[in-house]
Enzyme design. Sequence first.
Site, PDB file in Angstrom:
ATOM      1  N   GLY A 196      62.151  93.735 -11.041  1.00 36.68           N
ATOM      2  CA  GLY A 196      63.093  94.488 -10.224  1.00 36.68           C
ATOM      3  C   GLY A 196      63.097  95.958 -10.582  1.00 36.68           C
ATOM      4  O   GLY A 196      62.227  96.437 -11.308  1.00 36.68           O
ATOM      5  N   GLY A 197      64.070  96.646 -10.092  1.00 39.57           N
ATOM      6  CA  GLY A 197      64.147  98.080 -10.324  1.00 39.57           C
ATOM      7  C   GLY A 197      64.808  98.432 -11.651  1.00 39.57           C
ATOM      8  O   GLY A 197      64.965  99.605 -11.973  1.00 39.57           O
TER       9      GLY A 197
ATOM     10  N   GLN B 166      54.186  65.035  -7.609  1.00 40.88           N
ATOM     11  CA  GLN B 166      55.388  65.836  -7.924  1.00 40.88           C
ATOM     12  C   GLN B 166      56.075  66.507  -6.734  1.00 40.88           C
ATOM     13  O   GLN B 166      57.300  66.493  -6.640  1.00 40.88           O
ATOM     14  CB  GLN B 166      55.018  66.917  -8.960  1.00 40.88           C
ATOM     15  CG  GLN B 166      56.221  67.693  -9.437  1.00 40.88           C
ATOM     16  CD  GLN B 166      55.935  68.783 -10.444  1.00 40.88           C
ATOM     17  OE1 GLN B 166      56.719  69.669 -10.632  1.00 40.88           O
ATOM     18  NE2 GLN B 166      54.791  68.740 -11.115  1.00 40.88           N
TER      19      GLN B 166
ATOM     20  N   ASP C  54      54.467  72.787  -6.982  1.00 39.33           N
ATOM     21  CA  ASP C  54      54.918  71.424  -6.671  1.00 39.33           C
ATOM     22  C   ASP C  54      56.426  71.371  -6.437  1.00 39.33           C
ATOM     23  O   ASP C  54      56.891  71.111  -5.334  1.00 39.33           O
ATOM     24  CB  ASP C  54      54.560  70.485  -7.828  1.00 39.33           C
ATOM     25  CG  ASP C  54      53.096  70.092  -7.804  1.00 39.33           C
ATOM     26  OD1 ASP C  54      52.459  70.237  -6.752  1.00 39.33           O
ATOM     27  OD2 ASP C  54      52.594  69.639  -8.840  1.00 39.33           O
TER      28      ASP C  54
ATOM     29  N   GLU D 269      49.182  71.674  -8.357  1.00 40.19           N
ATOM     30  CA  GLU D 269      50.033  72.785  -8.789  1.00 40.19           C
ATOM     31  C   GLU D 269      49.292  74.104  -9.045  1.00 40.19           C
ATOM     32  O   GLU D 269      49.575  75.129  -8.420  1.00 40.19           O
ATOM     33  CB  GLU D 269      50.771  72.353 -10.064  1.00 40.19           C
ATOM     34  CG  GLU D 269      51.537  73.443 -10.780  1.00 40.19           C
ATOM     35  CD  GLU D 269      52.748  73.921 -10.007  1.00 40.19           C
ATOM     36  OE1 GLU D 269      53.524  73.094  -9.536  1.00 40.19           O
ATOM     37  OE2 GLU D 269      52.918  75.149  -9.865  1.00 40.19           O
TER      38      GLU D 269
HETATM   39  N1  COA Z   1      48.865  51.170   0.548  1.00 40.56           N
HETATM   40  C1  COA Z   1      47.552  51.368   0.764  1.00 40.56           C
HETATM   41  N2  COA Z   1      46.967  52.581   0.732  1.00 40.56           N
HETATM   42  C2  COA Z   1      47.754  53.621   0.439  1.00 40.56           C
HETATM   43  C3  COA Z   1      49.124  53.498   0.196  1.00 40.56           C
HETATM   44  C4  COA Z   1      49.676  52.194   0.262  1.00 40.56           C
HETATM   45  N3  COA Z   1      50.971  51.977   0.044  1.00 40.56           N
HETATM   46  N4  COA Z   1      49.636  54.720  -0.063  1.00 40.56           N
HETATM   47  C5  COA Z   1      48.616  55.574   0.025  1.00 40.56           C
HETATM   48  N5  COA Z   1      47.473  54.931   0.321  1.00 40.56           N
HETATM   49  C6  COA Z   1      46.166  55.501   0.526  1.00 40.56           C
HETATM   50  C7  COA Z   1      46.121  56.306   1.804  1.00 40.56           C
HETATM   51  O1  COA Z   1      45.983  55.474   2.917  1.00 40.56           O
HETATM   52  C8  COA Z   1      44.926  57.206   1.563  1.00 40.56           C
HETATM   53  O2  COA Z   1      43.729  56.469   1.728  1.00 40.56           O
HETATM   54  P1  COA Z   1      42.499  57.039   2.620  1.00 40.56           P
HETATM   55  O3  COA Z   1      42.149  58.364   1.999  1.00 40.56           O
HETATM   56  O4  COA Z   1      41.468  55.966   2.437  1.00 40.56           O
HETATM   57  O5  COA Z   1      42.962  57.201   4.015  1.00 40.56           O
HETATM   58  C9  COA Z   1      45.093  57.487   0.117  1.00 40.56           C
HETATM   59  O6  COA Z   1      45.884  56.475  -0.478  1.00 40.56           O
HETATM   60  C10 COA Z   1      45.841  58.822   0.016  1.00 40.56           C
HETATM   61  O7  COA Z   1      45.626  59.333  -1.167  1.00 40.56           O
HETATM   62  P2  COA Z   1      45.465  60.903  -1.371  1.00 40.56           P
HETATM   63  O8  COA Z   1      46.641  61.624  -0.860  1.00 40.56           O
HETATM   64  O9  COA Z   1      44.135  61.301  -0.843  1.00 40.56           O
HETATM   65  O10 COA Z   1      45.514  60.865  -2.943  1.00 40.56           O
HETATM   66  P3  COA Z   1      44.595  61.591  -4.016  1.00 40.56           P
HETATM   67  O11 COA Z   1      45.038  61.026  -5.322  1.00 40.56           O
HETATM   68  O12 COA Z   1      43.149  61.520  -3.711  1.00 40.56           O
HETATM   69  O13 COA Z   1      45.061  63.106  -3.874  1.00 40.56           O
HETATM   70  C11 COA Z   1      46.624  64.899  -3.868  1.00 40.56           C
HETATM   71  C12 COA Z   1      46.245  63.538  -4.456  1.00 40.56           C
HETATM   72  C13 COA Z   1      47.982  65.265  -4.452  1.00 40.56           C
HETATM   73  C14 COA Z   1      45.595  65.945  -4.290  1.00 40.56           C
HETATM   74  C15 COA Z   1      46.701  64.825  -2.347  1.00 40.56           C
HETATM   75  O14 COA Z   1      47.553  63.788  -1.984  1.00 40.56           O
HETATM   76  C16 COA Z   1      47.163  66.104  -1.693  1.00 40.56           C
HETATM   77  O15 COA Z   1      46.439  67.080  -1.596  1.00 40.56           O
HETATM   78  N6  COA Z   1      48.414  66.114  -1.194  1.00 40.56           N
HETATM   79  C17 COA Z   1      48.967  67.225  -0.467  1.00 40.56           C
HETATM   80  C18 COA Z   1      49.328  68.366  -1.387  1.00 40.56           C
HETATM   81  C19 COA Z   1      50.247  67.970  -2.494  1.00 40.56           C
HETATM   82  O16 COA Z   1      51.310  67.440  -2.292  1.00 40.56           O
HETATM   83  N7  COA Z   1      49.812  68.291  -3.715  1.00 40.56           N
HETATM   84  C20 COA Z   1      50.674  68.258  -4.859  1.00 40.56           C
HETATM   85  C21 COA Z   1      50.855  66.973  -5.443  1.00 40.56           C
HETATM   86  S1  COA Z   1      52.043  67.177  -6.716  1.00 40.56           S
END
Ligand code: COA
Length: 424
Positions: free
Chosen positions: A246-247, A16, A167, A138
């Site tokens: 607020g106030g 998001q 988000d 979030e």
């Molecule tokens: N092709 C191949 N691999 C891909 C890819 C693609 N097109 N796009 C992403 N990936 C892989 C990445 O290389 C990474 O792999 P690695 O960990 O082996 O290096 C992985 O997907 C990245 O995924 P990640 O971000 O760790 O996803 P997640 O589902 O485990 O975590 C979140 C999700 C949201 C918790 C995390 O991305 C996060 O903390 N983001 C920052 C904060 C944020 O935006 N949070 C709010 C989300 S609404």
Amino acid sequence: MKALEGVKILDFTHVQSGPTCTQLLAWFGADVIKVERPGAGDATREQLQDIPDVDSLYFTMLNHNKRSITLDTKNPKGIEVLWRLVAECDVLVENFAPGALTRMGLTWEAIHAANPRMILASVKGFGPGAYADCKVYENVAQCVGGAASTTGFRTGTPMVTGAQIGDSGTGLHLALGIVTALYQRTHSGLGQRVDCAMQDSVLNLCRVKLRDQQRLERGPLQEYSQFGEGIAFGDAVPRAGNDSGGGQPGRILKCKGWETDPNAYIYFITQGPVWEKICDVIGEPTWKTHPDYATAKARLPHLNEIFTRIEAWTMSKTKFEAMDILNGLHIPCGPILSMKEIAEDQALRKAGTVVEVDHPTRGKYLTVGNPIKLSASATDVTRSPLLGEHTDEILRDVLGYSETERLNISESGAIGAIRKIAAA
Ligand code: COA
């Protein structure tokens, strides 16, 4: 001509926070190229699906006006194509977990060397510090940004709010950072990093509570209900229920029908300048001169009894009747609108704030349009892309790959199975 026409965004966002940001940029006219994992795509395509095998509303409502390319960035050919996109685009936006971009080889140094004009915009849960490596969603952001400890009722547990301030709130902050960096680039000719931490963004939106924390050190917070109830304050800002931040003291009050309708309520603000009108409308004209009620300061210890009296009046009206009367007297108020009422609100439809969109596999659905209206850059909301819908088009038109090269890329497995280029 749209405000951001000609700006190319390499959209490496998911879920998001990042998609909110790039959707706004797309609405302002940027060409947003969303890079997704072949075969799977953004995880939200499948989350909370209401129709089997159809992109979810979660996805469609956050990814309008974008193009989708599938690219396996763990495939050597895929990473080669990604670097071509880095060279072509103005901004790379990402919200992967900390370290994921670096593991793809996309460090700031390498990006800056490949394309010095590129802006690298990132969302992370936390800024530098002990939690910099954490994954964050979030509600975690709402908890660590000060929102949860200050939301809810004093006697209840901390509470998260339905507004997605972690988000979507961070996505908004990031979008502002990106357009600011684009503006600075017109002078410097160089890109820069734009970093937004979800904790920081939530705290920014909870600024008034840090204000109150410091006021609390100088004495009780007199506009909080608990002051009027004679309940002592602790050493941290308490949860204040529906007290106004607020106030000008405000509360949510019952309206006619509250016994059966969970949204038959109105927010009522006892704004100082209209106090006399409030006294007249609720039938307490003597309160205008009464020493306990005549001034804002005198009213503070009596807010509970004042709002109880006002509520006796609001309960005799529907929320819309009350609003019509109060608005006519310039007394600030707001009916509690349900999502059903908002979805059906014709004024919001007319303003482009609630928009009906047609989708090839879903059919018609409602979405929230661009809440920021530019007079010289109108927003036309178009549907979200299907997974990999524009892969071939982007390889050909944005990156200039020949048909043979595109076939090679496809055969390498870099763009996945679903959108392979037909030999013809
Ligand atoms: N092709 C191949 N691999 C891909 C890819 C693609 N097109 N796009 C992403 N990936 C892989 C990445 O290389 C990474 O792999 P690695 O960990 O082996 O290096 C992985 O997907 C990245 O995924 P990640 O971000 O760790 O996803 P997640 O589902 O485990 O975590 C979140 C999700 C949201 C918790 C995390 O991305 C996060 O903390 N983001 C920052 C904060 C944020 O935006 N949070 C709010 C989300 S609404």
